[in-house]
Design an enzyme around this catalytic site. Structure first.
Site, PDB file in Angstrom:
ATOM      1  N   HIS A   1       0.838  -1.206   0.000  1.00  0.00           N
ATOM      2  CA  HIS A   1       0.000   0.000   0.000  1.00  0.00           C
ATOM      3  C   HIS A   1       0.869   1.250   0.000  1.00  0.00           C
ATOM      4  O   HIS A   1       2.058   1.189   0.269  1.00  0.00           O
ATOM      5  CB  HIS A   1      -0.907   0.025   1.240  1.00  0.00           C
ATOM      6  CG  HIS A   1      -0.148   0.200   2.531  1.00  0.00           C
ATOM      7  ND1 HIS A   1       0.535  -0.832   3.145  1.00  0.00           N
ATOM      8  CD2 HIS A   1       0.073   1.289   3.299  1.00  0.00           C
ATOM      9  CE1 HIS A   1       1.123  -0.384   4.241  1.00  0.00           C
ATOM     10  NE2 HIS A   1       0.866   0.903   4.362  1.00  0.00           N
TER      11      HIS A   1
ATOM     12  N   ASP B   1       0.679   5.085   1.939  1.00  0.00           N
ATOM     13  CA  ASP B   1      -0.073   5.695   3.035  1.00  0.00           C
ATOM     14  C   ASP B   1      -0.940   6.824   2.464  1.00  0.00           C
ATOM     15  O   ASP B   1      -0.522   7.557   1.575  1.00  0.00           O
ATOM     16  CB  ASP B   1       0.872   6.219   4.117  1.00  0.00           C
ATOM     17  CG  ASP B   1       1.534   5.074   4.900  1.00  0.00           C
ATOM     18  OD1 ASP B   1       1.126   3.909   4.736  1.00  0.00           O
ATOM     19  OD2 ASP B   1       2.466   5.355   5.682  1.00  0.00           O
TER      20      ASP B   1
ATOM     21  N   HIS C   1       4.816   0.274   0.096  1.00  0.00           N
ATOM     22  CA  HIS C   1       5.533  -0.523   1.108  1.00  0.00           C
ATOM     23  C   HIS C   1       4.601  -1.586   1.677  1.00  0.00           C
ATOM     24  O   HIS C   1       3.390  -1.558   1.428  1.00  0.00           O
ATOM     25  CB  HIS C   1       6.078   0.382   2.222  1.00  0.00           C
ATOM     26  CG  HIS C   1       5.038   1.202   2.917  1.00  0.00           C
ATOM     27  ND1 HIS C   1       4.497   2.350   2.373  1.00  0.00           N
ATOM     28  CD2 HIS C   1       4.410   1.045   4.107  1.00  0.00           C
ATOM     29  CE1 HIS C   1       3.607   2.861   3.199  1.00  0.00           C
ATOM     30  NE2 HIS C   1       3.523   2.084   4.264  1.00  0.00           N
TER      31      HIS C   1
HETATM   32  C1  OGA Z   1       1.186   0.989   8.117  1.00  0.00           C
HETATM   33  C2  OGA Z   1       2.454   0.330   7.740  1.00  0.00           C
HETATM   34  C3  OGA Z   1       4.403  -0.907   8.290  1.00  0.00           C
HETATM   35  C4  OGA Z   1       5.029  -1.623   9.405  1.00  0.00           C
HETATM   36  O1  OGA Z   1       0.660   0.693   9.215  1.00  0.00           O
HETATM   37  O2  OGA Z   1       0.705   1.815   7.300  1.00  0.00           O
HETATM   38  O3  OGA Z   1       2.882   0.515   6.642  1.00  0.00           O
HETATM   39  O4  OGA Z   1       6.261  -1.725   9.390  1.00  0.00           O
HETATM   40  N1  OGA Z   1       3.114  -0.413   8.637  1.00  0.00           N
HETATM   41  O5  OGA Z   1       4.339  -2.061  10.309  1.00  0.00           O
HETATM   42 NI    NI Z   2       1.969   2.149   5.649  1.00  0.00          NI
END
Ligand code: OGA
Ligand code: NI
Length: 297
Positions: free
Chosen positions: A181, A183, A237
């Site tokens: 995704h 953010d 990511h």
């Molecule tokens: C999120 C995310 C990544 C992680 O919560 O948006 O990308 O390392 N988390 O937990």
């Molecule tokens: Ni994230």
């Protein structure tokens, strides 16, 4: 290839600012070190959050997200499926930490006792760091320092703390922590415990993000991608789970309040070469459309 690291203690501020801008243009994700937030405070932030998640379920339910709540705040256990049909499993807690008028302490854990003090202290420090980085990013667009923060909503900008709790998982093919995704918000600041598992994508290659104990991962989100008219990348990511260790992460999402309208910054849209690439959106509509995977442009 590694995610860029920017040392903020370098006395040449121009150089630091340029490194932050370059990383945001080319990657949309980078790590800052020697950022001025005391390592001891970050250690305590992780300690109090870990202690909360280790409490019995009934204790955690005291700050549960209410069934009928339209907001994200509260503790929740969540299963979801990613695009390949893998199960995603994560327990999480959301609560705003800034501005004070938007803080609901009913969603902040009462235990451990110093949870509140540590989180309030972290909010103050993180706000300073975040504003510095937003100033550099505004200047990197050739604009006034305040441009991005004002475009995001100025005094009404919110800081939303999330704690992700990923239990150990043996079957990496079946379960993933957080599916791929970007953010949705302006910019995210993330710290995590010692279990690695954050992956960033660069030109469609998954790259393990190697953070240090007191380093902070900065992730550019959709709002800044659009406000910069596409100049800054919002990094794709995901999070994987560790085979043996529990992985915990603490992203703080810096975002508009739900009723704020954001758009490519007006000062950027000068002349015919710079037509806006994105439509303006009220943040809550943007979030809703993205969540429901509806077309955005
Ligand atoms: C999120 C995310 C990544 C992680 O919560 O948006 O990308 O390392 N988390 O937990
Ligand atoms: Ni994230």
């Amino acid at each position: 290839m590694d995610v860029p690291i920017v040392d903020l203690s370098n006395p040449n501020e121009d150089l630091v600012a340029r490194a932050v801008v370059k990383a945001s243009e080319e990657w949309g994700i980078f790590q800052v070190v020697n950022h001025g937030i005391p390592p001891e405070l970050i250690r305590r932030l992780k300690e109090v959050g870990t202690e909360f998640f280790e409490l019995p379920e009934t204790e955690k339910e005291a700050v549960a997200k209410p069934e009928d709540s339209m907001d994200v705040e509260g503790y929740r256990t969540k299963y979801q499926k990613d695009l390949e049909g893998r199960n995603a499993w994560v327990d999480h807690l959301f609560h705003r930490i800034w501005p004070p008028s938007r803080v609901s302490y009913r969603f902040w854990p009462k235990l451990p006792m110093d949870y509140r003090e540590v989180n309030e202290d972290y909010a103050k420090h993180l706000k300073k760091l975040s504003e510095k980085i937003m100033e550099w990013l505004s200047e990197g667009l050739g604009l006034r320092r305040e441009a991005l923060i004002e475009g995001l909503g100025g005094e009404t900008v919110e800081y939303l703390m999330k704690i992700n709790y990923y239990p150990p998982c043996h079957d990496q093919d079946l379960v993933i922590g957080a599916p791929d995704h970007t953010d949705v918000n302006g910019i995210t600041f993330l710290v995590a415990n010692e279990a690695l598992g954050l992956q960033a994508f660069k030109d469609n290659h998954g790259i393990d993000v190697k953070y240090t104990t007191s380093g902070i991962i900065v992730i550019v989100g959709d709002q800044f991608h659009r406000m910069s008219n596409g100049k800054y990348m919002s990094a794709k990511h995901r999070a994987t789970m560790d085979k043996e260790k529990t992985r915990i992460s603490w992203p703080v999402f810096v975002e508009s309040s739900l009723d704020h309208e954001f758009a490519p910054l007006r000062e950027l849209i000068t002349g015919e070469d710079n037509a806006p690439k994105f439509k303006p959106y009220v943040y809550k509509d943007f979030k809703f459309r993205k969540l429901k995977k509806l077309p955005l442009d």
